[in-house]
Design an enzyme around this catalytic site. Structure first.
Site, mmCIF file in Angstrom:
data_model
loop_
_atom_site.group_PDB
_atom_site.id
_atom_site.type_symbol
_atom_site.label_atom_id
_atom_site.label_comp_id
_atom_site.label_asym_id
_atom_site.label_seq_id
_atom_site.Cartn_x
_atom_site.Cartn_y
_atom_site.Cartn_z
ATOM 1 N N GLY A 45 -7.556 0.384 -24.907
ATOM 2 C CA GLY A 45 -6.671 -0.762 -24.731
ATOM 3 C C GLY A 45 -5.477 -0.635 -25.651
ATOM 4 N N GLN A 50 1.265 -3.897 -30.642
ATOM 5 C CA GLN A 50 0.907 -2.641 -31.311
ATOM 6 C C GLN A 50 1.981 -1.569 -31.185
ATOM 7 O OE1 GLN A 50 -3.188 -2.568 -29.375
ATOM 8 N NE2 GLN A 50 -3.572 -1.616 -31.358
ATOM 9 N N CYS A 105 -9.705 -0.197 -33.835
ATOM 10 C CA CYS A 105 -8.378 -0.579 -33.337
ATOM 11 C C CYS A 105 -7.390 0.544 -33.656
ATOM 12 C CB CYS A 105 -7.959 -1.873 -34.027
ATOM 13 S SG CYS A 105 -6.321 -2.452 -33.561
ATOM 14 N N LEU A 106 -6.529 0.853 -32.708
ATOM 15 C CA LEU A 106 -5.542 1.923 -32.932
ATOM 16 C C LEU A 106 -4.598 1.597 -34.090
ATOM 17 C CD1 LEU A 106 -4.572 2.903 -29.259
ATOM 18 C CD2 LEU A 106 -6.203 4.023 -30.784
ATOM 19 N N HIS A 147 -10.545 -8.451 -27.418
ATOM 20 C CA HIS A 147 -9.920 -7.695 -28.514
ATOM 21 C C HIS A 147 -8.412 -7.573 -28.270
ATOM 22 C CE1 HIS A 147 -9.823 -4.378 -31.602
ATOM 23 N NE2 HIS A 147 -8.711 -4.136 -30.934
ATOM 24 N N GLU A 148 -8.032 -7.186 -27.042
ATOM 25 C CA GLU A 148 -6.603 -7.036 -26.734
ATOM 26 C C GLU A 148 -5.901 -8.396 -26.702
ATOM 27 O OE1 GLU A 148 -5.273 -4.176 -26.985
ATOM 28 O OE2 GLU A 148 -7.214 -3.194 -27.067
ATOM 29 N N HIS A 151 -4.692 -9.591 -29.942
ATOM 30 C CA HIS A 151 -3.411 -9.004 -30.385
ATOM 31 C C HIS A 151 -2.218 -9.870 -29.981
ATOM 32 C CE1 HIS A 151 -4.345 -5.282 -32.375
ATOM 33 N NE2 HIS A 151 -5.114 -4.868 -31.392
#
Length: 196
Positions: A45, A50, A105-106, A147-148, A151
């Site tokens: 994702g 991000q 997480c990225l 999760h996304e 953000h």
């Protein structure tokens, strides 16, 4: 084009993102670039904050989870084709008893922790053609979405940890924001010393 992923500590990750409409400039190009960025970083994702854009857009491709033998057959089947763009998403309802799953997480490389989330959600969103959909997601699909979604609400998974866990990873998070980390993909660090 592969874009740099914004690291922990950047203020853009703390903003509540704004809705967009079909006149948003170069939206299709942005979505293509976000997909390339996500796949390059081996993510499932990626949300617009991000990559430094505070807009309500994220994408998910959870198909890699379909290979995970530890997941139930139901989860694997649901995730096999879970590859979507979500614009102006809303969570209408969350149901069930919270369950823990190890998340990463990225924007926060090398940090993975168990996070508690509800197992079933009802969502509303627009696709890239701005058609509105209402869906029910369960299990891991619901979790990846949540999760996304966090953000675009200015929330990171580390916010959901206990105060003890937060203290234990505090130094690691500071190092990430300063760029003192090895990452396999391009990143932008908010507190990196210039000229290094």
């Amino acid at each position: 084009m592969i874009l740099p992923v914004v690291a922990y500590g950047d203020p853009v990750l703390r903003k509540v993102a704004v809705d967009i409409d079909k006149d948003y400039p170069k939206l299709n190009e942005l979505i293509t670039n976000m997909k390339e960025t996500m796949y390059n970083a081996s993510g499932v994702g990626l949300a617009a904050p991000q990559i430094g854009k505070s807009i309500r857009l994220f994408l998910i491709d959870a198909s890699p989870f379909a290979e995970d033998e530890d997941l139930s057959e139901k989860d694997r089947t649901a995730l096999k084709d879970f590859n979507k763009v979500f614009i102006n998403a809303k969570i209408l309802e969350e149901e069930g008893d919270e369950w823990a799953f190890n998340e990463g997480c990225l924007s926060i490389p090398d940090v993975r922790e168990d996070v508690f989330r509800k197992p079933k959600i009802t969502i509303e969103y627009q696709d890239e053609d701005f058609n509105t959909h209402t869906e029910v997601l369960e299990g891991l699909a619901a979790r990846v979405f949540q999760h996304e979604y966090d953000h675009i609400e200015g929330v990171l998974f580390t916010d959901k940890l206990s105060s003890l866990k937060k203290r234990l990873i505090k130094k690691k998070l500071e190092n990430i924001s300063k760029g003192k980390i090895n990452s396999d993909y391009r990143m932008r660090f908010p507190n990196a010393k210039k000229g290094k």
